[in-house]
Write a protein that holds these residues in place. Structure first.
Motif, PDB file in Angstrom:
ATOM      1  N   THR A  22      -2.432  -0.505   6.924  1.00 13.91           N
ATOM      2  CA  THR A  22      -2.126  -1.935   6.782  1.00 13.91           C
ATOM      3  C   THR A  22      -3.185  -2.630   5.934  1.00 13.91           C
ATOM      4  O   THR A  22      -3.084  -3.819   5.665  1.00 13.91           O
ATOM      5  N   THR A  23      -4.185  -1.890   5.485  1.00 15.59           N
ATOM      6  CA  THR A  23      -5.288  -2.491   4.726  1.00 15.59           C
ATOM      7  C   THR A  23      -5.068  -2.365   3.226  1.00 15.59           C
ATOM      8  O   THR A  23      -4.970  -1.256   2.695  1.00 15.59           O
ATOM      9  N   ARG A  24      -5.019  -3.502   2.558  1.00 16.02           N
ATOM     10  CA  ARG A  24      -4.832  -3.544   1.105  1.00 16.02           C
ATOM     11  C   ARG A  24      -5.887  -2.698   0.401  1.00 16.02           C
ATOM     12  O   ARG A  24      -7.021  -2.612   0.868  1.00 16.02           O
ATOM     13  N   LEU A  25      -5.534  -2.101  -0.680  1.00 13.40           N
ATOM     14  CA  LEU A  25      -6.396  -1.252  -1.526  1.00 13.40           C
ATOM     15  C   LEU A  25      -6.622   0.150  -0.963  1.00 13.40           C
ATOM     16  O   LEU A  25      -7.038   1.053  -1.689  1.00 13.40           O
ATOM     17  N   LYS A  26      -6.341   0.338   0.342  1.00 11.30           N
ATOM     18  CA  LYS A  26      -6.464   1.701   0.877  1.00 11.30           C
ATOM     19  C   LYS A  26      -5.291   2.555   0.386  1.00 11.30           C
ATOM     20  O   LYS A  26      -4.187   2.058   0.188  1.00 11.30           O
ATOM     21  N   GLU A  33       3.101   0.446  -1.354  1.00 18.31           N
ATOM     22  CA  GLU A  33       3.222  -0.579  -2.383  1.00 18.31           C
ATOM     23  C   GLU A  33       3.867   0.021  -3.643  1.00 18.31           C
ATOM     24  O   GLU A  33       4.755  -0.582  -4.245  1.00 18.31           O
ATOM     25  N   ASN A  34       3.407   1.209  -4.020  1.00 19.43           N
ATOM     26  CA  ASN A  34       3.972   1.872  -5.204  1.00 19.43           C
ATOM     27  C   ASN A  34       5.449   2.132  -5.043  1.00 19.43           C
ATOM     28  O   ASN A  34       6.245   1.877  -5.945  1.00 19.43           O
ATOM     29  N   ASN A  54       2.224  -3.238  10.652  1.00 25.06           N
ATOM     30  CA  ASN A  54       3.196  -3.786   9.709  1.00 25.06           C
ATOM     31  C   ASN A  54       2.523  -3.994   8.370  1.00 25.06           C
ATOM     32  O   ASN A  54       1.375  -4.440   8.337  1.00 25.06           O
ATOM     33  N   ALA A  55       3.217  -3.712   7.308  1.00 26.45           N
ATOM     34  CA  ALA A  55       2.679  -4.052   5.989  1.00 26.45           C
ATOM     35  C   ALA A  55       3.816  -4.121   4.996  1.00 26.45           C
ATOM     36  O   ALA A  55       4.770  -3.345   5.082  1.00 26.45           O
TER      37      ALA A  55
END
Lengths: 480, 480
Positions: A22-26, A33-34, A54-55
């Motif tokens: 759920t952590t951005r950039l990880k 995201e991709n 959730n993300a």
């Protein structure tokens, strides 16, 4: 049988992301995201994390076993130690392909070998599930312009679909370097990129075989640190030639120092340099010594294919230049790389002689410094270019053209000359461009969009012409 | 004695332009324009045209003999046939140096040889007047940023003064290609450019000798199609090394095809390839195979000199990379080009081991794939770069650094790390840069302005490191 498996891995209908974050950039977040950014249907993405969460509008599952829908492929973004357990779960759930990102296998020695053996046992020697990696950055499929991306580390910087398929033991080619290529050569399109890492199960040969069977791939680019099965690779490369597909290879670990390097990178075992060279010779493929060179070859070939140019068979090219010094240097490079500046046909010579001044007749061979002709034409450089290039390209001894383009706004070179004569003669036209660097930037783009490769280094230009010929001439040799 | 003559030719106080034209874009007009644009005092420019006329605020003289003021140098922009007559006039008027643009001498055969012999006689074998050319684009002196230009074919595209002196048998290097270089590498400065053409009188040796005697020149770049006096060239190159100046050579006409090319370009007579190679070996200079490569060498060396870096003596470099594949390829290239990735000192290894995870210890030699360390640092790539590069550069076995820079705005690489550690350790730092091509453009510029050379091709990076070492190690050999 591997074609079917590879096909599924490149075209899954549903994907589990094990180790979703759920952590951005990880990494475990970016994979999700991709997939979303590149148009993968959200309802077919199954993020798994024991903690839930959730993300990006996706609800995480805490365990694979919670999912009842069928899943084609799992992307594993979890530490090496837990991989065997996760694979057991994947097999139970009926997942047929797994992409393993984690490093820490063959390349770390004993503990890594133990993990590998454990995986072999669990998967019944990869019969129960096929594996890409470990120690890789996954797979990318480009379906249409700007959709279909399926790579764990990068999202959309802009790319277009084309005929190039990549097989790489460097994850960078499906990551940072891919961004570079797509933004540097926006008109050059890719079809598939496979980062194969330590290739514990699926190897370069599986992907190469798939690319050769897929009509959407015309050019294959390989970065390899060792050969999984050299005999098979030779056979596939030779088959590629018979169906008109090109393979370009960069081999890491060809020197003793390089062999020490590959061992710590992908755990590849050193191969004898002579054997490697013999293998490359038997494959009749073009090799490169850097990533830049390898992709430049692929770019050039893809432009020539797009233009539907006649491919040179004997490497006989003409050089038309405004710079005599460049002519001398190209002549040396042409000989160095076993190409030819052929003698001109008598009729060609006669036509050219009319354009040149009496005091400086043209060469009898295909090296044409047109400066004297431009002086005779009172500086009308464009007119001389048009006439000379047209005459030279209709010569049957000439299979392609190299030309120097000097560009400053004050003396604009008329690019239409090249476009028209390229269409008329359908022979490859390469340009070496110089002038005001700020002004040539858009010119380079225009030329590329018209499938005329540009170069800033004369040797690169000559070597790129060479790779157009090699496949044909090897083919000819075979017929003898 | 030629130093004095060459000095006068580069620094004339008054110039006659013979063949001046009132028509814009014509050579005889552009020479006047260049002189004015680049700050030559208008009252010291003497345009000559039998028809008289006016241009750019200058009144033309109809004949040299009308001028009573002393004139240092004449630029001859007239056809080859009239040159002997014009030179007779120049001698009468006391002009001591002439730059002859016209082609049509040795390179055209019998008629050209006759003209040459006539000139020899008139000038008493060049005792009465010294000649640059024929078949050349003249000389350029760069006094300060954007002034002092003295070349017949181009005007100001922007350039800066630096330590590079050029000697060229290709006029392009004082024309279109110079524009390219100045606009592509705006921070790289030139001092002199000599287009020597057929070098009927003044040769590469005269200019090389002058450059070696002039403290404002540190790097010499030569494009030659033949050697005027090979023994002298060897001696000068060896002398250059003893005073810490570098000479880079591109030799046109080293192959049989190239020899045919030079004959029609500068009329140069073919030289035996083995002799050429022997000569190059005895000169202990670095050679290039293209203009691009040669000027890249000069650029790199000038950046390293500007930074006042310690020059590598044994070619022992370290590679710090985020890409294992690049590591393998660089290792191969390092061996190919006889450089070294040395073993690390024990203390260096111990410090590095603290930064790497237990499951993946660093190599014992100077090839550091830092990806595992970045994983251990939870993705803090900048912190790992800073620590690893600092540790490696303080190792006494390491003479310089190559590093891969992945740049996208989303994960910005902190360039200050390189600047700070470069200042601290004073060892050359080279970067191979990739990422979003549009974003890396300004980054490349920044790095260059900070004297950190960037490369897009790994082999270019390795070869450029190599040329830093060659002069020193040859010097050492001499001491043995």
């Amino acid at each position: 049988m591997s074609n079917e498996n590879v096909h599924l891995l490149f075209h899954p209908k549903s994907v589990a992301v094990i180790g979703a974050s759920t952590t951005r950039l990880k990494g475990g977040y970016r994979i999700l995201e991709n997939l979303l950014t590149n148009g993968f249907p959200p309802e077919k993405i199954y993020p798994i994390n024991p903690k839930g969460g959730n993300a990006l509008g996706l609800s995480f599952f805490t365990s694979l076993t919670d999912i009842t829908d069928p899943i084609d492929v799992a992307i594993l973004f979890v530490p090496n130690k837990v991989i065997p357990g996760v694979l057991e779960q994947c097999i139970k759930t009926g997942i047929r392909g797994a992409i393993i990102q984690a490093a820490g296998f063959e390349e770390i020695g004993t503990r890594g070998f133990e993990l590998r053996d454990q995986i072999r046992e669990i998967t019944d020697n990869f019969r129960k599930i096929r594996i890409v990696g470990p120690n890789c950055t996954g797979l990318t499929t480009i379906e249409t312009n700007s959709s279909g991306f399926f790579s764990p580390f990068i999202k959309q910087y802009g790319y277009s679909r084309g005929k190039i398929g990549v097989i790489s033991q460097s994850g960078m080619l499906n990551g940072g370097y891919l961004i570079y290529l797509c933004t540097k050569f926006p008109s050059v399109g890719f079809r598939y990129i496979a980062s194969i890492g330590n290739k514990m199960d699926l190897t370069e040969n599986d992907f190469l075989e798939y690319y050769l069977s897929d009509p959407t791939v015309g050019i294959v680019v390989c970065y390899l640190e060792n050969f999984a099965n050299a005999r098979k690779f030779i056979d596939l490369c030779n088959y590629a030639r018979t169906i008109g597909k090109s393979v370009y290879l960069l081999k890491g670990g060809i020197s003793s120092l390089g062999m020490r390097a590959i061992k710590s990178h992908t755990g590849a075992i050193a191969e004898n340099s002579n054997l490697i060279q013999g293998l490359i010779n038997q494959s009749h493929i073009s090799t490169a010594s850097t990533f830049y060179e390898m992709f430049q070859y692929a770019r050039t070939k893809s432009m020539v294919l797009k233009a539907k140019d006649f491919l040179p068979e004997e490497g006989k090219l003409a050089l038309v230049t405004v710079s005599g010094g460049s002519g001398s240097v190209v002549a040396d490079l042409v000989e160095k790389h076993s190409l030819k500046l052929p003698n001109l046909q008598e009729s060609t010579y006669t036509q050219l002689a009319n354009i040149y001044p009496e005091w400086m007749t043209p060469n009898r061979f295909a090296l044409l410094d047109i400066w004297p002709a431009i002086e005779k034409a009172k500086g009308d450089s464009n007119d001389v270019h048009r006439k000379v290039i047209d005459i030279v390209l209709q010569d049957e001894n000439v299979e392609g053209l190299m030309t120097t383009v000097f560009y400053v706004n004050e003396f604009p070179f008329d690019l239409d000359i090249l476009y028209e004569l390229h269409k008329k003669h359908r022979k490859p036209i390469f340009t070496w461009i110089f002038g005001d660097n700020n002004q040539i930037f858009p010119i380079i783009r225009q030329l590329r969009e018209n499938n005329i490769p540009t170069f800033e280094n004369l040797e690169e230009m000559v070597k790129n012409f060479k790779i157009l010929c090699s496949s044909k001439s090897s083919k000819q040799k075979k017929h003898i």
